[in-house]
Scaffold this motif. Structure first.
Motif, mmCIF file in Angstrom:
data_model
loop_
_atom_site.group_PDB
_atom_site.id
_atom_site.type_symbol
_atom_site.label_atom_id
_atom_site.label_comp_id
_atom_site.label_asym_id
_atom_site.label_seq_id
_atom_site.Cartn_x
_atom_site.Cartn_y
_atom_site.Cartn_z
ATOM 1 N N ALA A 28 0.844 -1.240 -0.082
ATOM 2 C CA ALA A 28 0.216 0.033 0.008
ATOM 3 C C ALA A 28 0.882 1.353 -0.012
ATOM 4 N N SER A 29 0.369 2.267 -0.520
ATOM 5 C CA SER A 29 0.987 3.624 -0.417
ATOM 6 C C SER A 29 0.016 4.804 0.008
ATOM 7 N N THR A 30 0.680 5.879 0.569
ATOM 8 C CA THR A 30 -0.228 7.084 0.977
ATOM 9 C C THR A 30 -0.723 7.342 -0.095
ATOM 10 N N ARG A 31 0.018 7.449 -1.458
ATOM 11 C CA ARG A 31 -0.756 8.131 -2.282
ATOM 12 C C ARG A 31 -2.016 7.272 -2.775
ATOM 13 N N LEU A 32 -1.899 6.056 -2.932
ATOM 14 C CA LEU A 32 -3.010 5.300 -3.360
ATOM 15 C C LEU A 32 -4.078 5.521 -2.241
ATOM 16 N N ILE A 33 -3.943 5.713 -1.167
ATOM 17 C CA ILE A 33 -5.142 5.782 -0.098
ATOM 18 C C ILE A 33 -5.566 7.088 -0.102
ATOM 19 N N SER A 34 -4.721 8.108 -0.221
ATOM 20 C CA SER A 34 -5.399 9.418 -0.255
ATOM 21 C C SER A 34 -6.211 9.637 -1.513
ATOM 22 N N GLY A 35 -5.751 9.049 -2.785
ATOM 23 C CA GLY A 35 -6.601 9.159 -4.138
ATOM 24 C C GLY A 35 -7.799 8.178 -3.800
ATOM 25 N N GLU A 36 -7.729 7.321 -3.281
ATOM 26 C CA GLU A 36 -9.069 6.338 -3.141
ATOM 27 C C GLU A 36 -10.127 7.296 -2.015
ATOM 28 N N ALA A 37 -9.412 7.869 -0.981
ATOM 29 C CA ALA A 37 -10.161 8.511 -0.146
ATOM 30 C C ALA A 37 -10.654 9.982 -0.663
ATOM 31 N N GLY A 38 -10.079 10.448 -1.748
ATOM 32 C CA GLY A 38 -10.668 11.501 -2.211
ATOM 33 C C GLY A 38 -10.031 12.800 -1.494
ATOM 34 N N VAL A 39 -8.935 12.695 -0.962
ATOM 35 C CA VAL A 39 -8.232 13.845 -0.015
ATOM 36 C C VAL A 39 -6.648 14.078 -0.723
ATOM 37 N N ASN A 40 -6.160 14.861 -0.519
ATOM 38 C CA ASN A 40 -4.896 15.305 -0.932
ATOM 39 C C ASN A 40 -3.705 15.014 0.317
ATOM 40 N N MET A 41 -2.516 14.566 -0.405
ATOM 41 C CA MET A 41 -1.713 14.172 0.117
ATOM 42 C C MET A 41 -1.295 15.104 1.641
ATOM 43 N N ALA A 42 -1.478 16.327 1.357
ATOM 44 C CA ALA A 42 -1.192 17.177 2.544
ATOM 45 C C ALA A 42 -2.067 16.978 3.620
ATOM 46 N N MET A 43 -3.305 16.763 3.545
ATOM 47 C CA MET A 43 -4.386 16.367 4.594
ATOM 48 C C MET A 43 -4.025 14.969 5.128
ATOM 49 N N LEU A 44 -3.825 13.927 4.383
ATOM 50 C CA LEU A 44 -3.421 12.692 4.992
ATOM 51 C C LEU A 44 -2.021 12.881 5.899
ATOM 52 N N ASN A 45 -1.060 13.610 5.472
ATOM 53 C CA ASN A 45 0.231 13.750 6.433
ATOM 54 C C ASN A 45 0.022 14.495 7.736
ATOM 55 N N TYR A 46 -0.866 15.486 7.363
ATOM 56 C CA TYR A 46 -1.242 16.313 8.418
ATOM 57 C C TYR A 46 -2.050 15.518 9.748
ATOM 58 N N TYR A 47 -2.816 14.615 9.066
ATOM 59 C CA TYR A 47 -3.397 13.952 10.218
ATOM 60 C C TYR A 47 -2.838 12.534 10.727
ATOM 61 N N PHE A 48 -2.078 11.965 9.954
ATOM 62 C CA PHE A 48 -1.334 10.935 10.239
ATOM 63 C C PHE A 48 0.339 10.852 10.192
ATOM 64 N N GLY A 49 0.992 11.621 9.692
ATOM 65 C CA GLY A 49 2.228 11.951 9.500
ATOM 66 C C GLY A 49 3.013 10.927 8.702
ATOM 67 N N SER A 50 2.751 9.940 8.532
ATOM 68 C CA SER A 50 3.445 8.826 7.560
ATOM 69 C C SER A 50 2.339 7.623 7.200
ATOM 70 N N LYS A 51 2.826 6.761 6.565
ATOM 71 C CA LYS A 51 2.181 5.481 6.190
ATOM 72 C C LYS A 51 2.183 4.993 7.521
ATOM 73 N N GLU A 52 3.413 4.940 8.252
ATOM 74 C CA GLU A 52 3.339 4.064 9.632
ATOM 75 C C GLU A 52 2.195 4.642 10.650
ATOM 76 N N GLY A 53 2.104 5.805 10.464
ATOM 77 C CA GLY A 53 1.262 6.576 11.458
ATOM 78 C C GLY A 53 -0.061 6.196 10.999
ATOM 79 N N LEU A 54 -0.290 6.178 9.866
ATOM 80 C CA LEU A 54 -1.795 5.856 9.450
ATOM 81 C C LEU A 54 -2.174 4.456 9.675
ATOM 82 N N PHE A 55 -1.146 3.453 9.306
ATOM 83 C CA PHE A 55 -1.318 2.034 9.649
ATOM 84 C C PHE A 55 -1.740 1.888 11.133
ATOM 85 N N LEU A 56 -0.846 2.456 12.096
ATOM 86 C CA LEU A 56 -1.145 2.337 13.373
ATOM 87 C C LEU A 56 -2.310 2.966 13.973
ATOM 88 N N ALA A 57 -2.930 4.052 13.450
ATOM 89 C CA ALA A 57 -4.255 4.721 13.601
ATOM 90 C C ALA A 57 -5.244 3.815 13.067
#
Length: 209
Positions: A28-57
């Motif tokens: 998986a990649s944060t770019r793929l997740i952000s695309g499927e979620a319909g949000v930009n990478m900046a928002m995803l990184n703001y909330y979770f910081g990294s792919k690891e942070g998103l995974f743990l969340a």
């Protein structure tokens, strides 16, 4: 945090859970997740910081509510240790015995047996649930309700291992049980009641003096 932000975070986590389950952490990649979620990478990184942070969340969201329930159950002095075990099995059966994305993701990650920082953090989250069950068993021994020589580690392995075998080896478990364990109706009407009844009968016979 306002409701819109909470809803947006939950939406991202829902999508991430599905993508991680399909692709695994490495695929998986944060770019793929952000695309499927319909949000930009900046928002995803703001909330979770990294792919690891998103995974743990993803895991933290699922595990935290279960931990709170188990902690309150373990500290309830108004009921017996055996009543707590029965309620634990009911909660476990309802929340954990399923074929959803999260359970698939959990099994995938745990079966990798990696020793990196991410896996250690995930393991430590899960061990908190194990500790709650262990506490109930130890309290039952101390109260004279359970046998002194019960093998707590094997009780926990039996509870979790039975579910893992059935859910994660469907080619074996479906013909063994006589129904399709991928079928959601069968899971609710057959598998969950069967596991609950079996575990209660098995542990009652093993734990009590």
């Amino acid at each position: 945090m306002d409701k819109d932000k909470i809803d947006k975070k939950d939406h991202i986590l829902d999508v991430a859970e599905r993508v991680f389950a399909d692709k695994g952490f490495d695929g998986a990649s944060t770019r793929l997740i952000s695309g499927e979620a319909g949000v930009n990478m900046a928002m995803l990184n703001y909330y979770f910081g990294s792919k690891e942070g998103l995974f743990l969340a993803v895991f933290q969201r699922k595990i935290a509510s279960f931990q709170d329930i188990l902690h309150n159950l373990g500290n309830d002095e108004s009921i017996t240790a055996w009543s707590k075990i029965e309620q634990y099995i009911e909660i476990y059966g309802d929340k954990v015995v399923s074929n959803n994305c999260f359970q698939k993701l959990l099994y995938q990650e745990m079966s990798m047996n990696r020793s990196n920082d991410l896996s250690v953090k995930l393991r430590d989250m899960l061990l908190k649930n194990v500790a709650e069950l262990s506490k109930i068993l130890k309290d039952g021994i101390a109260a004279g309700e359970f046998k002194n020589d019960i093998d707590i580690a094997m009780v926990i392995a039996t509870l979790y291992g039975t579910k893992n075998y059935i859910i994660n080896t469907p080619m074996m478990s479906s013909p063994l049980l006589g129904y399709d364990i991928h079928d959601e109706v069968a899971i609710e009407t057959k598998l969950k009641p069967q596991i609950k009844s079996y575990m209660k009968n098995l542990l009652k016979a093993y734990l009590h003096k």
